[in-house]
Design a protein around this motif. Structure first.
Motif, PDB file in Angstrom:
ATOM      1  N   TRP A  60      -1.261  15.098   0.482  1.00 31.93           N
ATOM      2  CA  TRP A  60      -1.238  15.626   1.623  1.00 31.93           C
ATOM      3  C   TRP A  60       0.057  16.766   1.750  1.00 31.93           C
ATOM      4  CZ3 TRP A  60      -4.271  15.391   5.034  1.00 31.93           C
ATOM      5  CH2 TRP A  60      -5.241  14.748   5.330  1.00 31.93           C
ATOM      6  N   GLY A  61       1.115  17.044   0.921  1.00 26.97           N
ATOM      7  CA  GLY A  61       1.737  18.171   0.814  1.00 26.97           C
ATOM      8  C   GLY A  61       1.333  19.960  -0.171  1.00 26.97           C
ATOM      9  N   ILE A  62       0.247  19.402  -0.633  1.00 26.71           N
ATOM     10  CA  ILE A  62      -0.607  20.227  -1.543  1.00 26.71           C
ATOM     11  C   ILE A  62      -1.296  21.039  -0.762  1.00 26.71           C
ATOM     12  CG2 ILE A  62      -2.801  20.566  -2.808  1.00 26.71           C
ATOM     13  CD1 ILE A  62      -0.459  18.760  -5.101  1.00 26.71           C
ATOM     14  N   TYR A  63      -2.162  20.182   0.594  1.00 23.72           N
ATOM     15  CA  TYR A  63      -2.956  20.395   1.631  1.00 23.72           C
ATOM     16  C   TYR A  63      -2.264  21.450   2.682  1.00 23.72           C
ATOM     17  CZ  TYR A  63      -5.839  20.286   5.677  1.00 23.72           C
ATOM     18  OH  TYR A  63      -6.661  20.865   6.530  1.00 23.72           O
ATOM     19  N   PHE A  64      -1.366  20.524   3.006  1.00 25.19           N
ATOM     20  CA  PHE A  64      -0.364  21.640   4.000  1.00 25.19           C
ATOM     21  C   PHE A  64       0.305  23.123   3.479  1.00 25.19           C
ATOM     22  CE2 PHE A  64      -0.410  17.797   6.303  1.00 25.19           C
ATOM     23  CZ  PHE A  64      -1.306  18.412   7.318  1.00 25.19           C
ATOM     24  N   ALA A  65       0.073  23.202   2.812  1.00 30.93           N
ATOM     25  CA  ALA A  65       0.241  24.047   1.293  1.00 30.93           C
ATOM     26  C   ALA A  65      -0.487  25.217   1.615  1.00 30.93           C
ATOM     27  CB  ALA A  65       1.035  23.505   0.119  1.00 30.93           C
ATOM     28  N   ILE A  66      -1.353  24.419   1.066  1.00 35.48           N
ATOM     29  CA  ILE A  66      -2.667  25.170   0.967  1.00 35.48           C
ATOM     30  C   ILE A  66      -3.296  26.328   2.143  1.00 35.48           C
ATOM     31  CG2 ILE A  66      -5.046  25.860   0.062  1.00 35.48           C
ATOM     32  CD1 ILE A  66      -5.053  23.546  -1.883  1.00 35.48           C
TER      33      ILE A  66
ATOM     34  N   LEU B 219       0.699  -0.842  -0.154  1.00 34.16           N
ATOM     35  CA  LEU B 219      -0.127  -0.137  -0.224  1.00 34.16           C
ATOM     36  C   LEU B 219       0.410   1.024  -0.325  1.00 34.16           C
ATOM     37  CD1 LEU B 219      -3.240  -0.663   2.381  1.00 34.16           C
ATOM     38  CD2 LEU B 219      -3.181  -0.923  -0.016  1.00 34.16           C
ATOM     39  N   SER B 220       2.069   1.213   0.777  1.00 31.65           N
ATOM     40  CA  SER B 220       2.780   2.338   0.689  1.00 31.65           C
ATOM     41  C   SER B 220       3.664   1.994  -0.995  1.00 31.65           C
ATOM     42  CB  SER B 220       3.706   2.099   2.390  1.00 31.65           C
ATOM     43  OG  SER B 220       3.252   2.181   3.381  1.00 31.65           O
ATOM     44  N   ALA B 221       4.011   1.304  -1.344  1.00 32.94           N
ATOM     45  CA  ALA B 221       4.494   1.559  -2.167  1.00 32.94           C
ATOM     46  C   ALA B 221       3.257   1.861  -3.330  1.00 32.94           C
ATOM     47  CB  ALA B 221       5.208  -0.013  -3.209  1.00 32.94           C
ATOM     48  N   ILE B 222       2.294   1.954  -3.766  1.00 36.06           N
ATOM     49  CA  ILE B 222       1.003   2.480  -4.627  1.00 36.06           C
ATOM     50  C   ILE B 222       1.178   3.253  -3.895  1.00 36.06           C
ATOM     51  CG2 ILE B 222      -0.728   2.144  -5.562  1.00 36.06           C
ATOM     52  CD1 ILE B 222      -0.318  -1.183  -4.785  1.00 36.06           C
ATOM     53  N   PHE B 223       0.418   3.532  -2.154  1.00 36.43           N
ATOM     54  CA  PHE B 223      -0.758   4.785  -2.287  1.00 36.43           C
ATOM     55  C   PHE B 223       0.941   6.025  -2.022  1.00 36.43           C
ATOM     56  CE2 PHE B 223      -3.802   1.910  -2.193  1.00 36.43           C
ATOM     57  CZ  PHE B 223      -4.335   2.533  -3.563  1.00 36.43           C
ATOM     58  N   GLY B 224       2.399   6.052  -1.206  1.00 42.56           N
ATOM     59  CA  GLY B 224       2.726   7.006  -0.093  1.00 42.56           C
ATOM     60  C   GLY B 224       2.959   7.717  -1.206  1.00 42.56           C
ATOM     61  N   ILE B 225       3.533   7.408  -2.388  1.00 45.88           N
ATOM     62  CA  ILE B 225       3.687   9.470  -3.177  1.00 45.88           C
ATOM     63  C   ILE B 225       2.695  10.270  -3.875  1.00 45.88           C
ATOM     64  CG2 ILE B 225       5.129   9.631  -5.121  1.00 45.88           C
ATOM     65  CD1 ILE B 225       6.801   7.809  -4.659  1.00 45.88           C
ATOM     66  N   PRO B 226       1.529   9.043  -4.158  1.00 46.43           N
ATOM     67  CA  PRO B 226       0.469  10.356  -4.557  1.00 46.43           C
ATOM     68  C   PRO B 226       0.023  10.580  -2.741  1.00 46.43           C
ATOM     69  CG  PRO B 226       0.732   8.358  -5.369  1.00 46.43           C
ATOM     70  CD  PRO B 226       1.280   8.003  -4.416  1.00 46.43           C
TER      71      PRO B 226
END
Length: 178
Positions: free
Chosen positions: A115-121, A103-110
């Motif tokens: 979350w990066g976009i969310y916390f940037a916003i 699951l981390s390999a499939i969904f970790g980067i997306p």
């Protein structure tokens, strides 16, 4: 004729104080310039990460530390075969480990991207919208509160003072009759 230590070369009484460290972009002394050129600038985005302790702030201590014994437990007097118990333990542990990795390999980067976009916003809105709005509101409300305070002191204080004087002349006596 003043002491030489108090006079500047231009003849002024005092010289402007010189900061020892100078401007961070244009150091005013050789020592600081050398320190800045020797010191490697570390960017927070490329800092060294700890591959062993991946939760240094212990965010998930109480949530995801689930072991076999936390989920499946056989009370005293109700035991399965030892081989079944060992196989169940191994199956649970290995499945949890590898499925998490999958699951981390499939969904970790997306998910990291989301979350990066969310916390940037969130940071952007907080820095550029929320805090300025709150500061603006506090400045504006300060003016309103002064006007309100003046109105209260002008109109209500005399009224309450007069009412207080009226009621202050009332005397109550308590008599006990037998």
């Amino acid at each position: 004729s003043r002491p030489r230590s108090l006079c500047s070369p231009q003849g002024f009484l005092y010289t402007a104080p010189v900061r020892e460290q100078g401007n961070i972009y244009k150091p005013n002394n050789k020592m600081m310039a050398d320190e800045l050129s020797e010191k490697a600038v570390h960017d927070v985005h490329t800092k060294e990460i700890d591959l062993v302790n991946r939760d240094p702030k212990h965010l998930n201590d109480d949530v995801v530390k689930i072991d076999f014994e936390d989920v499946i437990a056989e009370p005293e007097g109700t035991h399965s075969f030892d081989g079944i118990w060992k196989a169940s333990f191994t199956t649970f542990t290995v499945t949890k480990y590898w499925f998490y990795r999958l699951l981390s390999a499939i969904f970790g980067i997306p998910m990291a991207l989301i979350w990066g976009i969310y916390f940037a916003i969130l940071s952007f809105l907080h820095i550029w919208a929320v805090v300025p709005c709150i500061r603006s509101y506090l400045i504006e409300i300060q003016c309103v509160s002064r006007v309100y305070s003046i109105c209260i002191h002008t109109f209500c204080d005399p009224l309450f003072e007069a009412i207080g004087k009226v009621f202050s002349s009332i005397r109550a006596t308590v008599r006990k009759e037998i």
